[in-house]
Motif scaffolding. Structure first.
Motif: not given
Length: 503
Positions: A136-140, A193-196, A270-272
């Motif tokens: 959810n945080r979009g950790e890289k 979730l939005e971030a992945p 895709r890239k959010p």
């Protein structure tokens, strides 16, 4: 065919005349060494999917040229043995905590390739919250989730991904949705979730699907190398030993049973759109802790009366009701210790009640590094109420001191072995204009009696922390009143009484 990546595709003559076109990746150690008592054992069973998954990851890392930049995070489960094979940075973590550790590593070392390598019993059970919040945080980071629908290492218990009807040691009648629930679909769950940026499910059921898995693994790592966000590859994998099948039958079971339950698919690619100003604020340690810069602190220290404590370590326990300033007094003493160049620690403890609940804290002042903030036998106990006195007085040794917030000890209480100074601090503070200053009266008494810290340092801290002029004057008078009580009441002509040092 020839290829510059020598470990993957080579064309060279072997001693027996065969042409070598495929060999072990240099990402693996030359020898898979074990502990002394396990030298004759292998870790992965014949037909296990972990070996194939390892190979796919190693080849991708080699092709991307990031071996020296890679950190592999392995938690509890069969996945933990990755550190015996991969010649990269390896970190072993607690059960389910790989995404949290990977987050810390990636944020601390943003130029590294960080891999979280987890099984289904680990990621989808005890580690559910960790993986959901990291995604959810979009950790890289790149997460490789090996799903074999069972707890493999610990004997075959039912996992969150165990199929409906599948038997295990903890579901001997087969998984029943009405009793154990349905299998969890982690790829689909994270895709909400939005971030992945990339989520795909692949399978190690046959050569065709293994090649698709190879491309997915490489893509996940390549996205991380390019600075993209969270990537997740779920790998349906055979577990022949725990399933009770031979390797060929186990591969077939992945295709015939697991894939219909867990469909292969790209669930996110895709890239959010992230906020433009997404960089974390950069602040100095002094700004974060709200303390003065070094030059300003040095100037203030020079203004404070020089104080040289006569101890190596001095431990204080402060106890009372919530709302009496118990924790604040501990914080003030800790701040004073820092300003005098001491090592300090402050450990609070309080109940769920904001007011009138039990509260106490431990303060350690030391000229040496502090091993533990927990204090079992304090040099000083400041008991701000009777309950705290009765509860903690026995912890203070014979050469210690107890400051009790009353004019005498309870009549039915045996005299403690420690010396007792009874001081009606609440009454004194009330006469000065605010009962809230009770803790400052006790601070003054503590400083005058023990000389553990300088009174000048105390006033300097109070002046920095108290912003209201009227309250500042009350605290200044309270500090002086506590010191004067020790000089004029507790010691001037004082005679030891059965109830301690009562004035």
């Amino acid at each position: 065919m020839a290829n510059e990546n020598k470990g993957i595709l080579e064309q060279e003559a072997s001693p027996n005349g065969y042409e070598v076109i495929h060999s072990k990746s240099p990402l693996f150690y030359d020898l898979y060494e074990r502990k002394a008592d396990l030298k004759q054992q292998t870790h992965y069973c014949p037909g296990c999917g972990h070996g194939v998954a390892h190979k796919l990851i190693a080849e991708a890392l080699q092709e991307l040229g990031v071996q020296d930049k890679t950190i592999f995070v392995s938690p509890v489960g069969c996945s933990v043995f990755a550190y015996y094979y991969f010649d990269v940075g390896n970190v072993q973590v607690a059960h389910g905590r790989a995404p949290a550790a990977a987050t810390a590593l990636k944020r601390a070392c943003p130029d590294r390739i960080v891999i979280s390598y987890q099984g289904d019993g680990d990621l989808a059970a005890i580690g559910t919250a960790e993986i959901v919040h990291a995604a959810n945080r979009g950790e890289k980071i790149s997460v490789f989730f090996v799903n074999n629908a069972i707890y493999g290492m610990t004997g075959g218990q039912m996992a969150p991904t165990t199929l409906v009807g599948e038997k295990s040691t903890t579901s001997p009648w087969g998984r029943r949705p009405g009793n154990e629930g349905f299998p969890m679909h982690m790829a689909e769950l994270l895709a909400t979730l939005e971030a992945p940026v990339y989520i795909e499910r692949v399978a190690l059921s046959d050569n065709k699907n293994i090649m698709k898995a190879r491309r997915a693994v490489r893509k996940a790592l390549e996205l991380q190398k390019d600075g993209a966000g969270f990537s997740f590859v779920e790998i349906l994998s055979p577990c022949p030993t725990i399933w009770g099948k031979d390797p060929v039958e186990a591969r077939r079971w992945v295709a015939e049973k697991m894939i219909p339950t867990f469909p292969l698919n790209v669930f996110r690619d895709r890239k959010p759109e992230m906020p433009v100003n997404n960089a974390p604020p950069q602040r100095t340690v002094a700004e974060v802790l709200e303390i003065a810069p070094r030059q300003e602190a040095d100037a203030k220290a020079a203004q404070v009366v020089s104080h040289h404590p006569h101890f190596k370590t001095f431990n204080i326990k402060i106890a009372g009701f919530g709302g009496q300033g118990v924790l604040l007094l501990g914080q003030l003493l800790t701040e004073m210790g820092m300003r005098e160049g001491l090592e300090v620690s402050w450990l609070p403890s309080y109940g769920p009640e904001m007011r009138s609940g039990s509260a106490h804290c431990h303060v350690c002042l030391s000229k040496e590094r502090i091993g533990s903030p927990l204090i079992s036998h304090p040099d000083v106990l400041i008991a701000m109420n009777e309950i705290s006195l009765r509860k903690f007085a026995a912890q203070v040794p014979e050469n210690g001191i107890i400051f009790y917030n009353r004019d005498s000890l309870p009549s039915d209480m045996a005299k403690p072995v420690a010396r007792v100074v009874c001081i009606p601090a609440s009454e004194m503070a009330d006469k000065l204009g605010s009962t809230k200053a009770t803790n400052i009266v006790l601070m003054g008494a503590l400083l005058e009696e023990t000389e553990c810290l300088g009174a000048g340092t105390a006033m300097s801290v109070i002046e920095d922390k108290v912003k209201k002029v009227a309250l500042l004057e009350v605290n200044r008078n309270a500090l002086a009143a506590g010191r004067q009580f020790i000089d004029k009441e507790a010691h001037a002509g004082a005679v030891t009484q059965p109830d301690g040092w009562a004035g």
